[in-house]
Motif scaffolding. Structure first.
Motif, PDB file in Angstrom:
ATOM      1  N   SER A   1       6.378   0.243  -6.191  1.00 58.18           N
ATOM      2  CA  SER A   1       6.608   1.140  -5.049  1.00 58.18           C
ATOM      3  C   SER A   1       7.855   1.988  -5.276  1.00 58.18           C
ATOM      4  CB  SER A   1       6.809   0.341  -3.755  1.00 58.18           C
ATOM      5  OG  SER A   1       5.628  -0.287  -3.391  1.00 58.18           O
TER       6      SER A   1
ATOM      7  N   SER B   1      -1.455  13.011  -7.497  1.00 54.51           N
ATOM      8  CA  SER B   1      -0.474  13.454  -6.499  1.00 54.51           C
ATOM      9  C   SER B   1       0.481  14.476  -7.102  1.00 54.51           C
ATOM     10  CB  SER B   1       0.317  12.264  -5.953  1.00 54.51           C
ATOM     11  OG  SER B   1      -0.537  11.405  -5.248  1.00 54.51           O
TER      12      SER B   1
ATOM     13  N   TYR C   1       4.972  -5.681  -6.917  1.00 54.30           N
ATOM     14  CA  TYR C   1       4.623  -4.614  -5.971  1.00 54.30           C
ATOM     15  C   TYR C   1       5.803  -3.717  -5.621  1.00 54.30           C
ATOM     16  CZ  TYR C   1       1.860  -2.439  -2.288  1.00 54.30           C
ATOM     17  OH  TYR C   1       1.148  -1.539  -1.530  1.00 54.30           O
TER      18      TYR C   1
ATOM     19  N   ARG D   1       8.280  10.820  -7.170  1.00 49.24           N
ATOM     20  CA  ARG D   1       8.280  11.909  -6.193  1.00 49.24           C
ATOM     21  C   ARG D   1       9.671  12.510  -6.024  1.00 49.24           C
ATOM     22  NH1 ARG D   1       4.108  13.578  -3.072  1.00 49.24           N
ATOM     23  NH2 ARG D   1       2.494  12.017  -2.749  1.00 49.24           N
TER      24      ARG D   1
ATOM     25  N   PHE E   1      -1.852   7.845  -9.068  1.00 49.80           N
ATOM     26  CA  PHE E   1      -0.789   8.527  -8.327  1.00 49.80           C
ATOM     27  C   PHE E   1      -0.183   9.658  -9.153  1.00 49.80           C
ATOM     28  CE2 PHE E   1       3.923   8.467  -7.949  1.00 49.80           C
ATOM     29  CZ  PHE E   1       4.029   9.224  -6.791  1.00 49.80           C
TER      30      PHE E   1
ATOM     31  N   ARG F   1      -5.100  -8.065  -4.058  1.00 51.96           N
ATOM     32  CA  ARG F   1      -5.254  -6.782  -4.746  1.00 51.96           C
ATOM     33  C   ARG F   1      -6.306  -6.938  -5.841  1.00 51.96           C
ATOM     34  NH1 ARG F   1       0.541  -5.651  -7.225  1.00 51.96           N
ATOM     35  NH2 ARG F   1       1.439  -7.572  -6.369  1.00 51.96           N
TER      36      ARG F   1
ATOM     37  N   ALA G   1      -6.677  10.061   0.029  1.00 45.47           N
ATOM     38  CA  ALA G   1      -6.883   9.729  -1.384  1.00 45.47           C
ATOM     39  C   ALA G   1      -8.348   9.581  -1.769  1.00 45.47           C
ATOM     40  CB  ALA G   1      -6.121   8.454  -1.723  1.00 45.47           C
ATOM     41  N   THR G   2      -9.206   9.227  -0.817  1.00 39.24           N
ATOM     42  CA  THR G   2     -10.606   9.016  -1.184  1.00 39.24           C
ATOM     43  C   THR G   2     -11.429  10.300  -1.040  1.00 39.24           C
ATOM     44  OG1 THR G   2     -11.166   8.381   1.081  1.00 39.24           O
ATOM     45  CG2 THR G   2     -10.554   6.600  -0.427  1.00 39.24           C
TER      46      THR G   2
ATOM     47  N   THR H   1      -5.771   4.160  -0.058  1.00 44.18           N
ATOM     48  CA  THR H   1      -5.697   4.577  -1.459  1.00 44.18           C
ATOM     49  C   THR H   1      -7.078   4.919  -1.998  1.00 44.18           C
ATOM     50  OG1 THR H   1      -6.129   2.514  -2.637  1.00 44.18           O
ATOM     51  CG2 THR H   1      -3.930   2.780  -1.670  1.00 44.18           C
TER      52      THR H   1
ATOM     53  N   GLN I   1       7.088   4.715  -7.711  1.00 43.16           N
ATOM     54  CA  GLN I   1       6.376   5.834  -7.096  1.00 43.16           C
ATOM     55  C   GLN I   1       7.344   6.715  -6.299  1.00 43.16           C
ATOM     56  OE1 GLN I   1       3.830   2.888  -5.742  1.00 43.16           O
ATOM     57  NE2 GLN I   1       2.750   2.950  -7.701  1.00 43.16           N
TER      58      GLN I   1
ATOM     59  N   SER J   1      -3.281   2.010 -10.643  1.00 44.02           N
ATOM     60  CA  SER J   1      -2.947   2.628  -9.374  1.00 44.02           C
ATOM     61  C   SER J   1      -1.846   3.677  -9.573  1.00 44.02           C
ATOM     62  CB  SER J   1      -2.464   1.524  -8.431  1.00 44.02           C
ATOM     63  OG  SER J   1      -2.354   1.996  -7.138  1.00 44.02           O
TER      64      SER J   1
ATOM     65  N   ILE K   1      -5.520  -0.437   1.633  1.00 45.31           N
ATOM     66  CA  ILE K   1      -4.350   0.186   2.244  1.00 45.31           C
ATOM     67  C   ILE K   1      -3.084  -0.282   1.519  1.00 45.31           C
ATOM     68  CG2 ILE K   1      -3.157   0.627   4.420  1.00 45.31           C
ATOM     69  CD1 ILE K   1      -6.083   1.227   4.752  1.00 45.31           C
ATOM     70  N   SER K   2      -2.204   0.667   1.280  1.00 52.84           N
ATOM     71  CA  SER K   2      -0.938   0.331   0.619  1.00 52.84           C
ATOM     72  C   SER K   2       0.176   0.234   1.648  1.00 52.84           C
ATOM     73  CB  SER K   2      -0.607   1.393  -0.424  1.00 52.84           C
ATOM     74  OG  SER K   2      -0.598   2.663   0.181  1.00 52.84           O
ATOM     75  N   GLY K   3       1.295  -0.318   1.230  1.00 57.65           N
ATOM     76  CA  GLY K   3       2.430  -0.482   2.133  1.00 57.65           C
ATOM     77  C   GLY K   3       2.972   0.843   2.612  1.00 57.65           C
TER      78      GLY K   3
ATOM     79  N   ASP L   1       1.227   6.428  -1.575  1.00 56.73           N
ATOM     80  CA  ASP L   1       1.394   6.459  -3.038  1.00 56.73           C
ATOM     81  C   ASP L   1       1.312   5.089  -3.715  1.00 56.73           C
ATOM     82  OD1 ASP L   1       1.905   9.141  -2.643  1.00 56.73           O
ATOM     83  OD2 ASP L   1       4.084   8.954  -2.906  1.00 56.73           O
ATOM     84  N   ALA L   2       1.383   3.998  -2.960  1.00 51.71           N
ATOM     85  CA  ALA L   2       1.428   2.683  -3.603  1.00 51.71           C
ATOM     86  C   ALA L   2       0.026   2.079  -3.738  1.00 51.71           C
ATOM     87  CB  ALA L   2       2.355   1.756  -2.823  1.00 51.71           C
ATOM     88  N   GLU L   3      -0.013   0.842  -4.227  1.00 51.92           N
ATOM     89  CA  GLU L   3      -1.276   0.173  -4.519  1.00 51.92           C
ATOM     90  C   GLU L   3      -1.849  -0.513  -3.267  1.00 51.92           C
ATOM     91  OE1 GLU L   3      -0.721  -2.915  -7.423  1.00 51.92           O
ATOM     92  OE2 GLU L   3      -2.861  -3.336  -7.644  1.00 51.92           O
ATOM     93  N   ALA L   4      -3.168  -0.512  -3.154  1.00 56.53           N
ATOM     94  CA  ALA L   4      -3.817  -1.174  -2.013  1.00 56.53           C
ATOM     95  C   ALA L   4      -3.516  -2.667  -2.027  1.00 56.53           C
ATOM     96  CB  ALA L   4      -5.326  -0.948  -2.072  1.00 56.53           C
ATOM     97  N   HIS L   5      -3.236  -3.217  -0.851  1.00 60.36           N
ATOM     98  CA  HIS L   5      -2.749  -4.592  -0.753  1.00 60.36           C
ATOM     99  C   HIS L   5      -3.244  -5.220   0.556  1.00 60.36           C
ATOM    100  CE1 HIS L   5       0.095  -7.870  -0.166  1.00 60.36           C
ATOM    101  NE2 HIS L   5       0.544  -7.707  -1.403  1.00 60.36           N
TER     102      HIS L   5
ATOM    103  N   ASN M   1      -4.041  -3.719 -12.483  1.00 62.75           N
ATOM    104  CA  ASN M   1      -4.429  -2.729 -11.482  1.00 62.75           C
ATOM    105  C   ASN M   1      -3.248  -1.926 -10.962  1.00 62.75           C
ATOM    106  OD1 ASN M   1      -6.891  -1.843  -9.992  1.00 62.75           O
ATOM    107  ND2 ASN M   1      -5.583  -2.292  -8.227  1.00 62.75           N
TER     108      ASN M   1
END
Lengths: 603, 459
Positions: free
Chosen positions: A363, A407, A359, A370, A403, B317, A420-421, B255, A366, A399, B260-262, B265-269, A395
């Motif tokens: 992060s 984005s 993770y 940016r 992005f 996740r 995002a949704t 997301t 990402q 993900s 919800i991500s941390g 831009d990050a992955e849902a966790h 996943n």
């Protein structure tokens, strides 16, 4: 009675016969241990002591023996006071009597009973291994005594060094040779102290460079909860860290200290934060720090402080990239940035090779995209595709793809940012098409894999497309729904069909899809499918309407409530245990403007 | 150990005896019939394509199935194992009381977490925790910095996570002597310094900014009744206070999957999802604020997808494995989600959006270390630890209880009661303590600390 050492009877005999005590030289009897030697010397020095205790005191001795004992005791006590306050005559008689008795004038003090365990004359203490030093051979004892002398010598030299240091005004002005000599002396001293007393001298306490720091130890007391028995090295390093942090010292030695602690405990956020503050104030090169960091990262794959540190580094050093035509440097306009980005990617690949779903690595990636504007970097897009190719169920890779695509400032509204949704009118139609196609192809590889289904839903919402457009696609995974030969190869397809049919107003079919999910294909989610799904399913696609650009998610609508397996619940009152849903009349006051028309799609 | 247990009238099970009693049953063919086939067979649809992920998933299912079908352990009529209270309590006490060996140096910065995990676990198990009061005061005092906040230990930088953990631990034991450890004025100043222009909080000075910060800060501010204005030395635009932009920040973390991500831009966790919902539920009533900032249908869809069959437990996740700790991180989302779907009223106590039965089975059959070691764990192949013990028990508590939310002037809006659905697969003796769904400590303790600080509007 104390057991007598080998030498003792002989000594007593000699004393009783009045022979010359000088013949009782300890070296003649070869004591095996220091205790033996002490016992022997005691016997020689106090020839009447054993007898006295055997016969129950001075009264039991013969008159001659008693006189000898009294004289000897007197002389020895008087010796301590350096004078014999006797008239000449008495003095002469005394010495005559002593000479005749043949007892040695000097000897170990007579003991009133044996004071030490094991009937020892003297307690020599124990060495670091817990061994009684009295049990040493004389040879071993001599060696030990030599070491103790050396300790004293080294301590004296150490004090001279400190005096010199004070005199010249600090370490910096001292000759390197002097410092090195002191360092070597302290190493020897630490080694000796360990050998002699089992005392550990910390690395920092030994190092003249740290002499000016008074370490701050951790003193929590005995009752502390969840405490840790730290290693000496860690405890010492931490006490120096506390001291230099309190002084806010930012120096190369502190940088080394942080490295040392990080290697012992990489999960120590305090040390990482302190390390960054040192790096930024000393302006250490980012290249060196990153090289070091890479090694630590690969050794501690799960650690996450590393990634924040890396981000802080980049934030700090990014301004050093030259802006291009007044624009911030990105991978698109600056070779320097691109080169840096590629080296980062190379390292991140190594990390993701170890755990493709880490993770914190993702992060950071990402953040990097940016920060350095890597949206169009073919290596970045290519890498994500490779990962999905390797494991279509990764996943994190999906993900990341979402992005980079959505984005990307070229494809996304930035002000205000759209959740995002939600539909983003700036997303080009061809991008949406391309991504829908990509997701569909990946779904076909393994239809029960939720990652591309979620991706597909996300793309549809973002691109403003209706879920019902997916009906035909989904139907290839659902055959003869509700019939005896029913065949479903993807519960996610059935789920999306329920949504698509609800969107089209085909309530019966949507109901059937949900029922079959609850009954057979996705039973664990029965509660949602029966009780809640109806209320929850519709609004996701409501953003397909470009006119509805409210950032408030719409409320689930009453009319949508009527389909779903639990439709009978709709008319229940609150009292029978079935609660009003968000769309019920009771909740309408909370409904947001702009939500009214959306429910109609469910009819 | 049983003597120390408050609130549970029935004595602790003698596990040795039960082992013997049930050892014959486990081999009998009717055992499997007690467990619905949903939990005894692989999922109805499994793709043939093999990848790293599917391989790991398959192994996990194979690992869990024997536990779910209950070949190993004593169980009740539903095929559900009993909660080994005494062993878990002993396991947790060991972490608190005994000095950890030097090999545990890696948790040196997380000791406040051990205080919270262990004390909360004991409380959930019905053990008396008041005995830790004095030692907790002593331990916590050394962790506090004069510049505000608590660090991981003496001389460590103050951190929001460790401050959160210390404050919750103090609150669970409760009482003026414990509350007074906290230097509220310094805490307020420190929090003001951590507030970010994007609305969230940095975890420490120079630390990372993420949804954990949003949640931890909101918990601290609300429990300690801190003023919302920023301390003067951190003056921001007029009207900018500690809560400004916090909900917007959380919103930016939802997301495309709905979770919800941390950080944006990050992955849902799963863990971040709980922090996000917890934070919002502190800022306002969940039925008002959650729909205002989050897409509920997508959120429910994603959260619901976290539960797997046959395992019954939650994953953190998409396409990751079940892990006992998500019993809380995801399980704890449900009371908040359900409250947001039930405006201003009771949540439904008979239906649930997730399978309480599945979660209960996973927890009691797969997450308990029933050997002498005790404690709860991620999954059967993993060792138990304090973190998992706390969050698995918290998840069990959530699965066993129903929550309601109703605003009443001056009163705690959250209510907790036993969840009494028709089918209760666990024995009543295994019902653990209750928790406040937002603060994850007992309801009464939230009320007590809030009341204490409500009387102190200044410092």
């Amino acid at each position: 009675m104390p057991s007598k050492s080998k030498g003792a009877p002989k000594a007593k005999e000699q004393a009783n016969t009045g022979s010359n005590p000088s013949s009782a030289n300890p070296s003649n009897i070869n004591p095996k241990t220091i205790n033996e030697r002490s016992a022997y010397r005691y016997e020689v020095g106090n020839p009447l002591a054993s007898k006295k205790s055997e016969v129950g005191g001075v009264q039991g001795l013969s008159p001659t023996e008693r006189a000898t004992w009294t004289n000897l005791t007197y002389v020895r006590k008087a010796q301590d006071q350096k004078r014999l306050p006797l008239p000449n005559k008495a003095n002469k008689d005394l010495w005559k009597s002593i000479n005749e008795s043949g007892v040695p004038l000097r000897g170990l003090d007579e003991l009133e009973g044996l004071k030490f365990p094991g009937n020892k004359i003297y307690d020599w203490g124990r060495d670091r291994a817990g061994r009684d030093i009295g049990e040493y051979t004389p040879e071993q004892f001599k060696k030990r005594r030599g070491k103790r002398l050396r300790v004293t010598q080294l301590e004296v030299l150490g004090r001279q060094f400190q005096a010199l240091r004070r005199k010249v005004g600090g370490l910096a002005t001292l000759e390197d040779e002097e410092i090195d000599k002191e360092r070597i002396r302290r190493e020897e001293l630490a080694k000796l102290r360990m050998e002699l007393y089992g005392e550990k001298t910390g690395t920092y306490a030994q190092d003249p460079e740290w002499d000016d720091i008074e370490p701050v130890a951790q003193v929590e007391g005995e009752g502390a909860l969840a405490s840790i028995a730290y290693s000496d090295d860690y405890a010492e390093a931490m006490s120096y860290l506390r001291a230099v942090m309190a002084k806010k010292e930012h120096s190369p030695r502190c940088l080394r200290l942080t490295e040392n602690i990080i290697l012992m405990n990489p999960a120590h956020y305090t040390v990482w934060l302190y390390r960054f503050s040192i790096i930024s104030s000393l302006n250490i090169s980012i290249k060196n720090e990153i090289e070091w960091l890479n090694k630590v990262s690969l050794a501690h794959l799960k650690n996450y402080q590393i990634w924040h540190h890396r981000q802080l580094l980049l934030d700090h050093f990014y301004p050093l990239f030259d802006p291009v035509d007044g624009q911030p440097a990105t991978a698109d306009n600056s070779e320097e940035v691109k080169e840096f980005a590629l080296s980062e990617m190379g390292f991140l690949k190594k990390m993701l090779d170890e755990d493709a779903k880490n993770y914190h690595v993702w992060s950071y990636r990402q953040y990097l995209v940016r920060k350095l504007g890597l949206w169009n970097l073919s290596e970045e897009i290519g890498y994500v595709e490779t990962l999905i190719l390797e494991d279509v169920r990764n996943n994190s890779a999906w993900s990341h793809r979402f992005f980079i695509v959505f984005s990307n400032p070229a494809h996304a509204s930035s002000n205000p940012e759209i959740p995002a949704t939600k539909f983003d009118p700036k997303v080009p139609a061809d991008v949406t098409e391309r991504e829908v196609g990509y997701a569909k192809r990946k779904i076909e590889e393994a239809p029960q894999n939720q990652s591309p289904w979620n991706y597909l839903k996300g793309v549809l919402a973002r691109g403003g497309k209706k879920v019902e457009e997916m009906e035909e696609f989904c139907l290839q995974f659902v055959n003869k729904l509700g019939e005896a030969e029913e065949e479903v190869t993807s519960s996610h397809a059935l789920d999306m069909l329920a949504e698509a049919w609800a969107e089209k107003g085909e309530k019966e079919k949507a109901d059937l899809a949900l029922r079959r999910l609850a009954e057979k294909w996705d039973r664990i989610r029965e509660g949602k499918e029966k009780g809640g799904h109806a209320a929850l399913i519709a609004p996701a696609h409501s953003y397909s309407s470009a006119t509805s650009r409210s950032f408030h998610p719409p409320r689930p609508q009453k009319n949508l409530h009527s389909f779903g397996a639990r439709r009978e619940g709709r008319n229940r009152s609150k009292t029978d245990g079935y609660p009003p849903r968000a769309g019920d009349e009771s909740a309408s006051k909370a409904r947001k403007p702009g939500a009214e028309h959306e429910g109609a799609q469910g009819e | 150990m049983a003597a120390g247990r408050g609130g549970f009238g029935i004595g602790g099970p003698d596990s040795e005896l039960i082992d013997e009693e049930f050892v014959h049953d486990t081999s009998s063919p009717h055992v499997a019939a007690m467990v619905p086939d949903l939990f005894t067979h692989p999922a109805p649809i499994v793709d043939p394509l093999r990848t790293t992920t599917s391989q790991a998933q398959k192994e996990t299912v194979n690992e869990c199935l024997p536990f779910l079908a209950d070949c190993h352990q004593p169980h009740n009529d539903h095929g559900v194992s009993q909660l080994s209270r005494p062993r878990h309590a002993a396991f947790v006490r060991k972490w608190l009381d005994q000095r950890m060996s030097r090999h545990f140096v890696a948790v040196d910065a997380s000791r406040p977490w051990f205080l919270y995990w262990c004390i909360e676990s004991l409380d959930l198990l019905g053990e008396d925790v008041s005995q830790y009061g004095d030692r907790l005061v002593q331990t916590a005092s050394w962790m506090q910095n004069p510049t505000g906040g608590f660090g991981g230990g003496f001389g460590q930088t103050s951190h929001l996570a460790t401050s959160y953990a210390v404050i919750l631990a103090l609150a669970i034991v409760g009482g003026g002597a414990l509350y007074d450890v906290i230097d509220r004025r310094a805490m307020w100043k420190w929090l003001s310094s951590l507030k970010q222009p994007n609305g969230s909080f940095a975890m420490a000075t120079g630390g990372e900014v993420d949804v954990r910060g949003a949640y931890c800060a909101a918990v601290i501010i609300s429990l300690l009744n801190l003023p919302l204005e920023l301390a003067p030395e951190h003056c921001n635009p007029p009207g900018f206070n500690l809560y400004t932009g916090l909900a917007n920040y959380v919103q930016r973390c939802q997301t495309y999957e709905g979770g919800i991500s941390g950080k944006p831009d990050a992955e849902a966790h799963g863990a971040y999802a709980f922090c996000a919902l917890g934070c919002l539920s502190i800022l306002d009533s969940p039925d008002r604020i959650i729909p205002k900032y989050l897409d509920i249908p997508r959120l429910v869809s994603w959260t619901s997808s976290r539960q797997y069959a046959p395992e019954g437990g939650f994953s953190g996740r998409t396409n990751k494995l079940v892990d006992g700790c998500y019993s809380h991180w995801i399980g704890g989302c449900w009371p908040l989600v359900e409250a947001c779907l039930s405006p201003g009223g009771e949540t439904d106590s008979t239906t649930s959006l997730y399978s309480r039965e599945g979660l209960t089975r996973y927890i009691l059959n797969c997450c308990q270390d029933t050997t002498k070691r005790g404690g709860l764990r991620d999954k059967p192949s993993r060792l138990s630890d304090a973190y998992h013990t706390c969050y698995v028990l918290a998840g069990l508590s959530s699965a066993q209880h129903a929550f309601s939310y109703s605003e009443r002037e001056g009163l705690e809006p959250w209510g907790v009661s036993s969840h009494t659905a028709a089918e209760q697969v666990f024995g009543e003796v295994d019902r653990v303590g209750t928790l406040h769904p937002v603060y994850v400590i007992p309801q009464s303790k939230v009320v007590a600390i809030k009341q204490y600080f409500a009387s102190k509007s200044g410092f």
